[in-house]
Design an enzyme around this catalytic site. Structure first.
Site, PDB file in Angstrom:
ATOM      1  N   ILE A 199      -0.736  -1.679   7.799  1.00  0.00           N
ATOM      2  CA  ILE A 199      -1.792  -1.469   8.805  1.00  0.00           C
ATOM      3  C   ILE A 199      -3.101  -1.341   8.039  1.00  0.00           C
ATOM      4  CG2 ILE A 199      -2.722  -0.057  10.682  1.00  0.00           C
ATOM      5  CD1 ILE A 199       0.049   1.125  11.129  1.00  0.00           C
ATOM      6  N   ASP A 200      -3.959  -2.331   8.138  1.00  0.00           N
ATOM      7  CA  ASP A 200      -5.304  -2.167   7.591  1.00  0.00           C
ATOM      8  C   ASP A 200      -6.163  -1.645   8.739  1.00  0.00           C
ATOM      9  OD1 ASP A 200      -7.236  -2.350   5.474  1.00  0.00           O
ATOM     10  OD2 ASP A 200      -8.194  -3.851   6.743  1.00  0.00           O
ATOM     11  N   THR A 238      -5.921   2.174   9.304  1.00  0.00           N
ATOM     12  CA  THR A 238      -5.059   3.273   9.762  1.00  0.00           C
ATOM     13  C   THR A 238      -5.849   4.339  10.532  1.00  0.00           C
ATOM     14  OG1 THR A 238      -3.523   2.860   7.958  1.00  0.00           O
ATOM     15  CG2 THR A 238      -3.383   5.022   8.990  1.00  0.00           C
ATOM     16  N   GLU A 296       0.819  -1.212   0.000  1.00  0.00           N
ATOM     17  CA  GLU A 296       0.000   0.000   0.000  1.00  0.00           C
ATOM     18  C   GLU A 296       0.851   1.260   0.000  1.00  0.00           C
ATOM     19  OE1 GLU A 296      -2.838   0.480   3.217  1.00  0.00           O
ATOM     20  OE2 GLU A 296      -3.592   2.317   2.289  1.00  0.00           O
ATOM     21  N   ASP A 344      -0.536  -5.002   3.215  1.00  0.00           N
ATOM     22  CA  ASP A 344      -1.053  -3.807   3.874  1.00  0.00           C
ATOM     23  C   ASP A 344      -0.441  -3.781   5.279  1.00  0.00           C
ATOM     24  OD1 ASP A 344      -2.354  -1.723   5.031  1.00  0.00           O
ATOM     25  OD2 ASP A 344      -4.335  -2.256   4.251  1.00  0.00           O
ATOM     26  N   ASP A 393      -6.080  -4.509   0.893  1.00  0.00           N
ATOM     27  CA  ASP A 393      -7.018  -4.590   2.018  1.00  0.00           C
ATOM     28  C   ASP A 393      -7.662  -5.978   2.116  1.00  0.00           C
ATOM     29  OD1 ASP A 393      -6.836  -1.792   2.703  1.00  0.00           O
ATOM     30  OD2 ASP A 393      -8.165  -1.328   1.026  1.00  0.00           O
TER      31      ASP A 393
HETATM   32  C1  IPD Z   1      -8.960   0.912   4.822  1.00  0.00           C
HETATM   33  C2  IPD Z   1      -9.725   0.019   5.748  1.00  0.00           C
HETATM   34  C3  IPD Z   1     -11.122   0.566   5.886  1.00  0.00           C
HETATM   35  C4  IPD Z   1     -11.813   0.708   4.559  1.00  0.00           C
HETATM   36  C5  IPD Z   1     -10.971   1.499   3.572  1.00  0.00           C
HETATM   37  C6  IPD Z   1      -9.591   0.917   3.470  1.00  0.00           C
HETATM   38  P1  IPD Z   1      -6.360   1.284   5.283  1.00  0.00           P
HETATM   39  O1  IPD Z   1      -7.635   0.459   4.706  1.00  0.00           O
HETATM   40  O2  IPD Z   1      -9.781  -1.297   5.284  1.00  0.00           O
HETATM   41  O3  IPD Z   1     -11.885  -0.303   6.655  1.00  0.00           O
HETATM   42  O4  IPD Z   1     -13.026   1.348   4.748  1.00  0.00           O
HETATM   43  O5  IPD Z   1     -11.597   1.477   2.312  1.00  0.00           O
HETATM   44  O6  IPD Z   1      -8.831   1.690   2.572  1.00  0.00           O
HETATM   45  O7  IPD Z   1      -6.267   2.538   4.477  1.00  0.00           O
HETATM   46  O8  IPD Z   1      -6.610   1.552   6.715  1.00  0.00           O
HETATM   47  O9  IPD Z   1      -5.259   0.348   5.009  1.00  0.00           O
HETATM   48 CA    CA Z   2      -3.101   0.450   5.276  1.00  0.00          CA
END
Ligand code: IPD
Ligand code: CA
Length: 289
Positions: free
Chosen positions: A91-92, A94, A69, A89, A219
């Site tokens: 940190i999923d 963030t 990412e 990813d 994700d």
């Molecule tokens: C996000 C998370 C979030 C979702 C976003 C994603 P990130 O990933 O999964 O739940 O609603 O569409 O982009 O940016 O925290 O890696």
């Molecule tokens: Ca992320």
């Protein structure tokens, strides 16, 4: 046929180490930058964790490729070839990490010949390690997990995400999707703030379905194989086959529930993750928080 178990075991050990780095930084003051929208956040920890993961994997498997990412946000390209590729990813969730809302995960998928061989999701605050290898089942902290098997949409808890989009069309489509599901009715609609952990709820039967429009391949690549190996169904929101680059996904306990959701939800337009080097939402920056 190559057996990717060595890569899987290595991935599990570095996902845990990465989770410890995330946890250690959780209480710290964070310097937050914005990416594609005022709700698309990145911190120094996201970048550091991704760098650590790529550095460690490259040391062990020098010929493998990466889709990460934060590397993409820095201008890298999303290119899934036939070569062994780690989809990361760091940190999923963030936004959760920044606010200390306690759901966030390190998500790592591994694909060869464009087919996912294994997925790892480490929900670090909960200390839950989910993994699945193609054809070998899905596991939570080493114990096999299974979807609920629910076939009746009216008895489902459905998880979704609001995402980072804040334009009128995306927001109205997302809210009307939730409205239509609630009207069916379903038992409930939930959102944890991390697509990877949301989908793992489907894998364990804690939720019966998940759908999302606008997320990225990193994700959901790992959690998609976890749901499939737990006995679930993963497809596009238009009812076609799952395509991790399409920015649309349904993951469900059964084909009946997945198909029902595909009939109810509408998608807003999103550029594919692999469209071109500058196409992904993460590639542009809108500034600092
Ligand atoms: C996000 C998370 C979030 C979702 C976003 C994603 P990130 O990933 O999964 O739940 O609603 O569409 O982009 O940016 O925290 O890696
Ligand atoms: Ca992320």
């Amino acid at each position: 046929m190559p057996d990717w178990t060595e890569c899987l075991n290595f991935g599990i050990s570095i996902a845990k180490q990465a989770g410890e780095v995330v946890l250690a930084a959780l209480q710290d003051q964070k310097d937050v930058d914005l990416k594609s929208s005022p709700a698309d956040l990145v911190t120094e920890t996201d970048q550091r964790v991704e760098n650590i993961l790529i550095f460690e994997i490259r040391k062990r498997f020098p010929h493998h490729r990466f889709i990460g990412e934060e590397s993409v946000a820095a201008g890298g390209r999303v290119q899934l070839t036939d070569c062994p590729t780690w989809i990361i990813d760091p940190i999923d969730g963030t936004v959760n990490f920044v606010h200390r809302f306690p759901f966030m995960a390190v998500s790592i998928a591994f694909a060869v010949n464009k087919q996912t061989e294994f997925g790892i999701v480490y929900s670090c605050v909960e200390d839950k390690l989910f993994h699945a290898q193609r054809g070998r089942g899905a596991f939570l902290n080493g114990e096999a997990v299974h979807t609920s098997g629910q076939e009746d949409i009216n008895r489902c808890v459905v998880v979704t995400e609001i995402g980072a989009e804040r334009d009128h069309l995306s927001l109205s489509t997302m809210t009307s999707n939730i409205f239509r599901l609630l009207k069916l009715p379903v038992h409930g609609v939930r959102a944890l703030g991390t697509a990877a952990v949301d989908m793992c709820q489907v894998a364990t039967g804690g939720a019966d379905a998940y759908y999302h429009i606008g997320m990225h391949c990193w994700d959901i690549a790992a959690s998609a194989i976890i749901v499939q190996e737990a006995g679930g169904v993963v497809m596009d929101t238009d009812g076609s086959s799952f395509d991790m680059m399409s920015r649309r996904v349904i993951a469900a306990s059964s084909l009946a529930v997945a198909s029902h959701i595909a009939q109810v939800v509408q998608a807003f337009p999103c550029r594919r993750d692999d469209d071109d080097p500058s196409s992904t939402c993460g590639a542009e920056s809108v500034g600092k928080l």
